[in-house]
Scaffold this active site. Structure first.
Site, PDB file in Angstrom:
ATOM      1  N   ARG A   1      84.111  46.989  64.428  1.00 51.90           N
ATOM      2  CA  ARG A   1      83.998  47.081  65.890  1.00 51.90           C
ATOM      3  C   ARG A   1      83.948  48.525  66.368  1.00 51.90           C
ATOM      4  O   ARG A   1      83.396  48.806  67.431  1.00 51.90           O
ATOM      5  CB  ARG A   1      85.142  46.302  66.545  1.00 51.90           C
ATOM      6  CG  ARG A   1      86.527  46.819  66.241  1.00 51.90           C
ATOM      7  CD  ARG A   1      87.621  45.793  66.504  1.00 51.90           C
ATOM      8  NE  ARG A   1      87.589  44.706  65.521  1.00 51.90           N
ATOM      9  CZ  ARG A   1      88.413  43.662  65.539  1.00 51.90           C
ATOM     10  NH1 ARG A   1      89.316  43.553  66.497  1.00 51.90           N
ATOM     11  NH2 ARG A   1      88.325  42.728  64.616  1.00 51.90           N
TER      12      ARG A   1
ATOM     13  N   LYS B   1      92.735  46.106  51.916  1.00 53.33           N
ATOM     14  CA  LYS B   1      92.624  44.670  51.695  1.00 53.33           C
ATOM     15  C   LYS B   1      93.299  44.271  50.382  1.00 53.33           C
ATOM     16  O   LYS B   1      93.464  45.108  49.488  1.00 53.33           O
ATOM     17  CB  LYS B   1      91.143  44.264  51.619  1.00 53.33           C
ATOM     18  CG  LYS B   1      90.365  44.428  52.909  1.00 53.33           C
ATOM     19  CD  LYS B   1      88.910  44.059  52.693  1.00 53.33           C
ATOM     20  CE  LYS B   1      88.094  44.247  53.963  1.00 53.33           C
ATOM     21  NZ  LYS B   1      88.419  43.259  55.003  1.00 53.33           N
TER      22      LYS B   1
END
EC number: 3.4.11.1
Length: 495
Positions: A344, A270
């Site tokens: 996920r 990130k």
């Protein structure tokens, strides 16, 4: 890691504090005649007219007047939002209490149960400091004065007592979520999640099962294991089971939570700006374990399972790389094209394990899953994607009663088209367009047939900078605890 006690002593009746302010709630169109005379100057000059949010303090008589606007426009979020500030004031007042006077018109417009319940939640959150690692937190802890409620309508006392009891329990678990969510990753690790879960289980007689790395490998949970490969903190799966003493339904609910105690993005790292906020990437799991604690302490008559996958996503020579393929618990092969879409992967294994082992009637997951949901809904609502109209409608009902907002998003088959991989069964990303929706379609691949399932993306509601309605600002909100408590109550009443 123990759950903190409530910060405020709250009761119904005359305030026991030696010194306290009376807090008089006023509706603009139901201004008492004696106050019209008393406030003739203030009303004429517009200083205090009873508009929603207006405050006037009479220091001589120690009375605070709070305007709530017109009766026809009053909503619980408009009432509750004012009490965060009073929780903060109590924290600074050194033992000075607050006696809250509820007018009959208010408890007729909104139930006394709901009014007291949400005010208690706001007060407790406002009084709960989250700067727990600061030197001043340890040095400046002051005695908080008592709070009491006085009802103009004595016939509503039982309702109010019900709301008070419920509010004390639920607010404690909301603050529990906020507390651990705000802790940095070096203070709250996957191992600390185990510790907190054990305390909640111990306090409420819940069955707890912890899967460490050897058990995860034995169960072939490739998703959870792949996420933690770059970290020295080992992944866990934690299961909490609540069996009510007096069940009122055979329907069973499973709550799944994403628990990334820190998400750097892994190899798909990130940007540095605001990366510190990724300590909040475990809010779904925090909500799951605290919600089941609240449900158990309230003694609700619905069997509930809370299951969380916890890990830390870090870059390292051993970390999973873009293009790698792993095999999930249910046998699906997944191509990881972006290691920053890791939540996920964790959720997939937990969803399929719980579905196969427990066969719940209803199953939902809470996750700070996508930034895309913030683009869609901002910080005012969580996005809900579901394969079941029945569960969606139950969630909508719970959202209205709890004032924890949700918004239904589509789960059309077209959103799964771009999840196709040329080497594996599925890939973990599908591009920017409809990112929240394709993420939900990914998760749907791990839901066992016949289970009513909903995905709740709480990326926008789990933490926020600005207070809105019943949601506190400036950090983690504890979003979801009230929603899930109310959902369980709705399930229990469903025929």
């Amino acid at each position: 890691m123990k759950l903190d006690k409530n910060k405020i002593q709250i009761s119904i009746g005359k305030n026991p504090s030696k010194t306290f302010y009376k807090l008089q709630l006023l509706l603009k169109d139901h201004f008492p005649e004696n106050l019209k005379t008393k406030f003739s100057f203030q009303t004429a000059s517009g200083i205090f007219t009873g508009e929603n949010g207006q405050i006037f303090t009479d220091e001589v008589e120690k009375i605070i007047y709070l305007g709530l606007g017109e009766t026809s426009k009053i909503k619980i979020r408009g009432v509750a939002q004012h009490f965060f500030q009073f929780g903060e004031k109590l924290k600074k007042w050194e033992g000075v209490g607050l006696e809250i006077h509820l007018p009959k018109v208010l408890t007729n417009s909104l139930s006394a149960d709901l009014v007291v319940y949400q005010i208690v939640n706001s007060l407790e959150q406002g009084a709960y400091a989250i700067n727990v690692l600061a030197k001043e937190y340890k040095e400046n802890s002051k005695k908080i004065g008592n709070v009491s409620f006085i009802l103009q309508d004595a016939a509503k006392l039982k309702e109010a007592e019900k709301g008070l009891k419920r509010g004390k329990i639920v607010s404690r678990y909301i603050n529990g979520v906020r507390h651990i969510a705000h802790l940095p990753a070096n203070h709250f690790t996957p191992e600390e999640f185990v510790s907190r879960s054990k305390e909640i289980a111990k306090d409420n007689g819940l069955k707890i099962t912890v899967f460490d790395e050897p058990q995860l490998k034995k169960e072939k949970m490739g998703g959870i294991l792949s996420v933690c490969e770059g970290s020295d903190k080992k992944a866990k799966m934690i299961l909490l089971e609540y069996t009510p003493v007096k069940p009122i339904t055979k329907k069973k609910l499973a709550i799944i939570g994403k628990g990334l105690t820190f998400d750097s993005g892994g190899i798909s790292i990130k940007p540095a700006q605001d990366m510190h906020e990724m300590k909040y990437d475990m809010c779904g799991a925090a909500t799951a374990i605290h919600a089941i604690g609240a449900i158990a302490e309230l003694g609700l008559g619905v069997p509930v399972i809370a299951a969380i996958g916890v890990a830390e996503n870090m870059p390292d020579a051993a970390a999973i790389k873009p293009g790698d393929v792993y095999t999930a618990y249910n046998g699906i092969t997944v191509e990881v094209q972006n290691t920053d879409a890791e939540g996920r992967l964790v959720l997939g294994d937990v969803l399929s394990y719980v579905g196969k082992k427990f066969k719940p009637d209803y199953m939902l997951d809470l996750a700070t899953l996508t930034g895309a949901i913030i683009i869609s809904l901002g910080h005012e609502a969580a996005g809900v994607m579901s394969n079941s109209d029945v569960l969606t409608n139950l969630l909508k009902e719970a959202s209205i009663s709890s004032d924890e907002r949700i918004w239904e998003m589509p789960l059309w088959e077209e959103y799964s088209e771009d999840l196709k991989s040329d080497i594996a069964d599925i890939r973990n990303v599908a591009g920017r367009a409809g990112g929240s929706l394709s993420a939900a379609k990914f998760l749907e691949r791990f839901v066992e047939p016949g289970i009513a399932w909903a995905h709740i993306d709480i990326a926008g509601t789990a933490w926020r900078k600005k207070t809105s309605g019943t949601q506190i600002g400036n950090g983690p909100t504890g979003y979801g605890v009230r929603l899930l408590v109310d959902l369980v109550e709705k399930i229990g009443k469903k025929k």
